[in-house]
Design a protein around this motif. Structure first.
Motif, PDB file in Angstrom:
ATOM      1  N   GLU A 145      23.091  -4.668  48.237  1.00 41.74           N
ATOM      2  CA  GLU A 145      21.890  -5.450  48.497  1.00 41.74           C
ATOM      3  C   GLU A 145      22.294  -6.728  49.210  1.00 41.74           C
ATOM      4  OE1 GLU A 145      18.936  -4.458  47.934  1.00 41.74           O
ATOM      5  OE2 GLU A 145      19.168  -2.835  46.466  1.00 41.74           O
ATOM      6  N   ARG A 173      23.311  -0.678  46.930  1.00 37.11           N
ATOM      7  CA  ARG A 173      21.979  -0.225  47.324  1.00 37.11           C
ATOM      8  C   ARG A 173      21.756   1.169  46.772  1.00 37.11           C
ATOM      9  NH1 ARG A 173      19.049  -1.385  52.948  1.00 37.11           N
ATOM     10  NH2 ARG A 173      17.431  -0.448  51.651  1.00 37.11           N
ATOM     11  N   ASP A 230      22.113  -3.090  59.189  1.00 34.73           N
ATOM     12  CA  ASP A 230      20.797  -3.678  58.908  1.00 34.73           C
ATOM     13  C   ASP A 230      20.448  -4.820  59.855  1.00 34.73           C
ATOM     14  OD1 ASP A 230      22.661  -5.478  57.810  1.00 34.73           O
ATOM     15  OD2 ASP A 230      21.191  -6.223  56.363  1.00 34.73           O
ATOM     16  N   VAL A 273      18.842   0.408  59.063  1.00 34.34           N
ATOM     17  CA  VAL A 273      18.120   0.508  57.793  1.00 34.34           C
ATOM     18  C   VAL A 273      17.388  -0.800  57.504  1.00 34.34           C
ATOM     19  CG1 VAL A 273      19.661   2.236  56.781  1.00 34.34           C
ATOM     20  CG2 VAL A 273      20.129  -0.192  56.399  1.00 34.34           C
ATOM     21  N   GLY A 303      15.614  -3.481  54.734  1.00 34.82           N
ATOM     22  CA  GLY A 303      15.935  -3.944  53.389  1.00 34.82           C
ATOM     23  C   GLY A 303      17.069  -4.938  53.308  1.00 34.82           C
ATOM     24  N   GLY A 351      16.499   3.332  53.903  1.00 30.76           N
ATOM     25  CA  GLY A 351      17.750   3.014  53.211  1.00 30.76           C
ATOM     26  C   GLY A 351      18.887   3.875  53.727  1.00 30.76           C
TER      27      GLY A 351
END
Ligand SMILES: [Mg+2]
Ligand SMILES: [Zn+2]
Length: 197
Positions: free
Chosen positions: A24, A38, A142, A160, A162, A185
């Motif tokens: 995360e 994650r 990300d 991804v 998040g 994800g």
């Protein structure tokens, strides 16, 4: 020190960003206590392993140069990360990281290096350590840095949501790096990739 590939023929490789992909996203994560995997990441890596992929982590860690994290703390984070994934049957072949940042307070790391993503230096190092088939390889990230890094290295970049990056507001400068594929994800990205090879 160089790792040796166990296979003489080029292998497909998956490069995974760390913050926002494997774990995360936490602003300036600098201690193992802040590290949370994650969802789905262990099975994503396991699927890549089973499909014959080399699996690498490629991560910018400028807090080394900024003096906000020690080299030992970073190594501990990566050691625990690799071990905990291994306990879940997920193998990471090697972790590559960039400790540099222009303007950092630790002078030995405070320069314009060739490995800070979006530069492809970390991936180029992996290509020297292992025999990699770029046409069959990909990177999951990300932020725009990962997608641009993949492009410069000559592999597919999958994004991804998040983490700290995607999706971008259209008016942001980074929006020109909007990826063609954006997943919720890492497991979704890996499932799609493996189904479409
Ligand atoms: Mg990231
Ligand atoms: Zn670097």
């Amino acid at each position: 020190m160089k790792a040796k590939s166990t296979s003489p023929s080029p292998q497909a490789a998956a490069f995974l960003d760390r913050d926002g992909v494997i774990c995360e996203f936490v602003e300036e994560l600098s201690d193992i206590s802040e590290f949370r995997f994650r969802e789905g990441i262990a099975s994503a890596i396991q699927k890549l392993n089973q499909a014959g992929y080399l699996v690498f982590v490629a991560t910018n860690q400028p807090n080394i140069a900024r003096g906000k994290m020690t080299w030992n703390a970073l190594e501990q984070i990566h050691q625990v990360m690799v071990q905990q994934l291994s306990l879940q049957g997920a193998r990471i072949d090697k972790v590559y990281f960039c400790p540099h940042r222009v303007g950092g307070v630790i002078s030995q790391y405070a320069f314009d290096c060739d490995c800070r993503k979006p530069k492809p230096g970390l991936l180029e190092q992996a290509a020297r350590d292992y025999s990699i088939d770029r046409a069959k390889s990909m990177m999951i990230g990300d932020t725009w840095r990962d997608i641009e890094c993949a492009k410069r290295f000559g592999i597919t970049g999958l994004a991804v949501k998040g983490g700290s990056g995607f999706p971008y507001a259209p008016h942001k400068e980074e929006s020109r790096y909007q990826p063609s594929q954006l997943f919720s994800g890492p497991l979704e990205a890996v499932n799609w990739w493996l189904e479409n090879q």
